[in-house]
Scaffold this motif. Structure first.
Motif, mmCIF file in Angstrom:
data_model
loop_
_atom_site.group_PDB
_atom_site.id
_atom_site.type_symbol
_atom_site.label_atom_id
_atom_site.label_comp_id
_atom_site.label_asym_id
_atom_site.label_seq_id
_atom_site.Cartn_x
_atom_site.Cartn_y
_atom_site.Cartn_z
ATOM 1 N N GLY A 242 63.777 -33.552 10.005
ATOM 2 C CA GLY A 242 62.536 -33.365 10.751
ATOM 3 C C GLY A 242 62.816 -33.180 12.230
ATOM 4 N N THR A 243 61.749 -33.127 13.000
ATOM 5 C CA THR A 243 61.839 -32.923 14.447
ATOM 6 C C THR A 243 60.898 -33.895 15.139
ATOM 7 O OG1 THR A 243 62.267 -30.564 14.073
ATOM 8 C CG2 THR A 243 61.632 -31.236 16.304
ATOM 9 N N VAL A 244 61.379 -34.507 16.227
ATOM 10 C CA VAL A 244 60.539 -35.431 16.994
ATOM 11 C C VAL A 244 59.410 -34.645 17.665
ATOM 12 C CG1 VAL A 244 60.449 -37.033 18.946
ATOM 13 C CG2 VAL A 244 62.428 -37.044 17.396
ATOM 14 N N VAL A 251 57.218 -46.471 18.889
ATOM 15 C CA VAL A 251 57.350 -45.694 17.661
ATOM 16 C C VAL A 251 57.613 -44.232 17.996
ATOM 17 C CG1 VAL A 251 55.886 -47.248 16.323
ATOM 18 C CG2 VAL A 251 54.867 -45.254 17.455
ATOM 19 N N VAL A 252 58.134 -43.521 17.003
ATOM 20 C CA VAL A 252 58.404 -42.096 17.161
ATOM 21 C C VAL A 252 57.740 -41.369 16.004
ATOM 22 C CG1 VAL A 252 60.613 -42.302 15.918
ATOM 23 C CG2 VAL A 252 60.238 -40.359 17.418
ATOM 24 N N HIS A 253 57.172 -40.211 16.283
ATOM 25 C CA HIS A 253 56.485 -39.408 15.279
ATOM 26 C C HIS A 253 57.364 -38.197 14.940
ATOM 27 C CE1 HIS A 253 53.020 -41.922 15.978
ATOM 28 N NE2 HIS A 253 53.109 -41.657 17.272
ATOM 29 N N ILE A 254 57.655 -38.058 13.653
ATOM 30 C CA ILE A 254 58.591 -37.033 13.191
ATOM 31 C C ILE A 254 57.840 -36.020 12.343
ATOM 32 C CG2 ILE A 254 60.681 -36.621 11.845
ATOM 33 C CD1 ILE A 254 61.299 -39.666 12.370
ATOM 34 N N ARG A 255 57.957 -34.769 12.710
ATOM 35 C CA ARG A 255 57.320 -33.697 11.950
ATOM 36 C C ARG A 255 58.243 -33.278 10.805
ATOM 37 N NH1 ARG A 255 56.936 -30.356 15.638
ATOM 38 N NH2 ARG A 255 58.527 -28.830 15.064
ATOM 39 N N LEU A 256 57.752 -33.433 9.588
ATOM 40 C CA LEU A 256 58.455 -32.956 8.395
ATOM 41 C C LEU A 256 57.819 -31.645 7.957
ATOM 42 C CD1 LEU A 256 58.548 -36.312 6.359
ATOM 43 C CD2 LEU A 256 60.257 -35.465 7.967
ATOM 44 N N SER A 257 58.400 -31.022 6.945
ATOM 45 C CA SER A 257 57.821 -29.780 6.443
ATOM 46 C C SER A 257 56.479 -30.021 5.757
ATOM 47 C CB SER A 257 58.786 -29.116 5.456
ATOM 48 O OG SER A 257 59.055 -29.979 4.361
ATOM 49 N N SER A 258 56.221 -31.297 5.358
ATOM 50 C CA SER A 258 55.009 -31.609 4.613
ATOM 51 C C SER A 258 54.041 -32.518 5.358
ATOM 52 C CB SER A 258 55.387 -32.286 3.289
ATOM 53 O OG SER A 258 56.150 -33.445 3.542
ATOM 54 N N GLY A 259 54.293 -32.831 6.615
ATOM 55 C CA GLY A 259 53.418 -33.745 7.338
ATOM 56 C C GLY A 259 54.177 -34.466 8.435
ATOM 57 N N GLY A 272 61.350 -32.743 20.418
ATOM 58 C CA GLY A 272 62.139 -31.575 20.044
ATOM 59 C C GLY A 272 63.486 -31.902 19.417
ATOM 60 N N THR A 273 63.893 -33.175 19.486
ATOM 61 C CA THR A 273 65.182 -33.566 18.888
ATOM 62 C C THR A 273 65.122 -33.430 17.371
ATOM 63 O OG1 THR A 273 65.575 -35.171 20.657
ATOM 64 C CG2 THR A 273 66.871 -35.423 18.636
ATOM 65 N N ARG A 274 66.106 -32.789 16.812
ATOM 66 C CA ARG A 274 66.218 -32.700 15.352
ATOM 67 C C ARG A 274 66.797 -34.020 14.847
ATOM 68 N NH1 ARG A 274 70.089 -29.123 13.942
ATOM 69 N NH2 ARG A 274 69.206 -28.643 11.898
ATOM 70 N N VAL A 275 66.155 -34.586 13.833
ATOM 71 C CA VAL A 275 66.549 -35.903 13.347
ATOM 72 C C VAL A 275 66.581 -35.915 11.825
ATOM 73 C CG1 VAL A 275 65.594 -37.127 15.353
ATOM 74 C CG2 VAL A 275 64.152 -36.735 13.329
ATOM 75 N N LEU A 276 67.143 -36.998 11.307
ATOM 76 C CA LEU A 276 67.097 -37.294 9.880
ATOM 77 C C LEU A 276 66.410 -38.648 9.718
ATOM 78 C CD1 LEU A 276 70.723 -36.238 8.875
ATOM 79 C CD2 LEU A 276 68.617 -34.993 8.374
ATOM 80 N N ILE A 356 68.018 -41.070 12.587
ATOM 81 C CA ILE A 356 69.323 -40.678 13.110
ATOM 82 C C ILE A 356 69.191 -39.313 13.767
ATOM 83 C CG2 ILE A 356 71.725 -40.124 12.527
ATOM 84 C CD1 ILE A 356 71.382 -41.754 9.972
ATOM 85 N N ALA A 357 69.697 -39.188 14.980
ATOM 86 C CA ALA A 357 69.740 -37.863 15.613
ATOM 87 C C ALA A 357 70.629 -36.959 14.787
ATOM 88 C CB ALA A 357 70.254 -37.978 17.040
ATOM 89 N N ARG A 358 70.160 -35.773 14.541
ATOM 90 C CA ARG A 358 70.885 -34.855 13.652
ATOM 91 C C ARG A 358 71.907 -34.057 14.440
ATOM 92 N NH1 ARG A 358 67.941 -30.599 9.485
ATOM 93 N NH2 ARG A 358 69.705 -30.328 8.069
ATOM 94 N N ILE A 359 73.156 -34.106 13.988
ATOM 95 C CA ILE A 359 74.229 -33.369 14.651
ATOM 96 C C ILE A 359 74.150 -31.904 14.243
ATOM 97 C CG2 ILE A 359 76.734 -33.166 14.887
ATOM 98 C CD1 ILE A 359 76.877 -36.150 14.116
#
Length: 362
Positions: A242-244, A251-259, A272-276, A356-359
């Motif tokens: 997902g992406t922050v 708290v942090v809100h993460i955008r997934l492909s489904s919500g 904008g950080t890509r995360v897992l 986790i921040a995505r490498i």
């Protein structure tokens, strides 16, 4: 102050730098990872059964065991080694096997130390028996007694329970932990089994393809894997990309492909950080209807793909725009009437989501 085991090994696939406290109050360090990660090779290097080349260096406190050129012989390191298949000598009795490493010890003391080691390993009743008569669990007890008889400064256990049947393994797991804590002998224990790591270890070192990816208290590493490779190694079933899209108030809100998923903010993420997002299957609850939105939990609509029995639990594979797995009880599964094609809502607390921040490239 407890000595430290310092390990710098460049050998085969291993590229490892470690400094491990040899603390009698928290004695067990688990070397954890998948088959082929280099766990047993590292253990054998520490034991002196393999000789890593320069610039390798292994030291126990101030005592250098290997500097890449010169090596202290295994028997002079005073370590106890328990092999995966116990490696008892079939032509020797139980007592002779236990006493095998007591070279140069007077006969009376040999007998005393043999009896003491058998007692510590819970194997006194096996004294006088022929090795060929032992069950798998009994043989491992005798092998543990042999490792303890030399009064080791360091105990090395290579998958000590993996060759045993399930019930024996479960029983000896608890007993082994009690023995290691009671003796206070610093221990390196190799396993790829999550339950054994959690039950036996105080600290854990996760090896992936010969490299250390994370180390720390067992519970911390299993609940907060530092990299996607660690998450995979420790068995986190759900790793969602997902992406922050926002953070604040812890708290942090993460955008997934489904919500959108809400998690605790680790403190180093920007928009904008890509995360897992890592979520254990046992932390995912399922509901048949849309819950009240005032709930502080995450709610993700999903479609059931399969339901598979895994012992007392049911593993439910879901399509939530991304693959998602949940473990629920059999009664809960029956109450929900779950079957392939069922629509449910996957529910999880923000505290159950580890980010986790995505490498790049992963």
């Amino acid at each position: 102050m407890a000595p430290a085991l310092t390990i710098r090994v460049r050998h085969r696939l291993l590229d490892v730098d470690l400094e491990l406290p040899m603390d009698s109050a928290a004695p067990v360090t688990v070397l954890f990872g998948a088959s082929g990660a280099g766990k047993t090779t590292l253990l054998r290097c520490v034991a002196g059964l393999e000789k890593p080349a320069p610039p390798s260096r292994i030291a126990f406190g101030p005592e250098v065991w290997n500097d890449g050129r010169h090596q202290v012989r295994p028997r002079h390191r005073r370590v106890g080694y328990l092999f995966q298949d116990h490696a008892l000598f079939p032509h020797l009795s139980v007592d002779a096997n236990v006493a095998y490493g007591l070279v140069g010890v007077p006969r009376g003391e040999r007998r005393t130390r043999t009896n003491s080691a058998l007692a510590t390993a819970g194997a006194t009743h096996l004294s006088g028996r022929a090795t060929s008569e032992l069950s798998g669990g009994e043989a491992q007890r005798v092998a543990l007694a042999r490792a303890l008889a030399v009064d080791p400064r360091l105990l090395l256990l290579d998958e000590p329970l993996s060759a045993l049947d399930g019930p024996t393994r479960a029983r000896l797991r608890t007993e082994l932990r009690s023995i290691l804590v009671a003796t206070g002998t610093p221990t390196l224990l190799v396993t790829h089994d999550r339950t054994e790591a959690l039950a036996l270890g105080d600290r854990i070192v996760v090896l992936v393809n010969g490299h250390v990816h994370q180390q720390g208290p067992v519970e911390s590493v299993f609940s907060q894997p530092a990299t996607p490779h660690v998450a995979e190694a420790v068995g986190v079933e759900n790793v969602l990309p997902g992406t922050v899209e926002g953070n604040g108030d812890g708290v942090v809100h993460i955008r997934l492909s489904s919500g959108t998923l809400t998690a605790l903010d680790p403190g180093d993420l920007v928009v904008g950080t890509r995360v897992l997002a890592c979520i254990r299957a046992e932390d995912v609850a399922l509901e048949a209807t849309e819950p009240h939105r005032a709930s502080p939990r995450n709610h993700i609509p999903a479609l059931v793909r399969s339901v598979v029995s895994e012992g007392p639990l049911q593993r439910v594979e879901l399509d939530a725009g991304v693959p998602l797995a949940a473990y629920i009880t059999r009664p809960a599964c029956e109450d929900l009437g779950l079957a392939p094609g069922s629509r449910v809502t996957a529910v999880m607390k923000a505290t159950a989501v580890h980010v986790i921040a995505r490498i790049e490239g992963e």
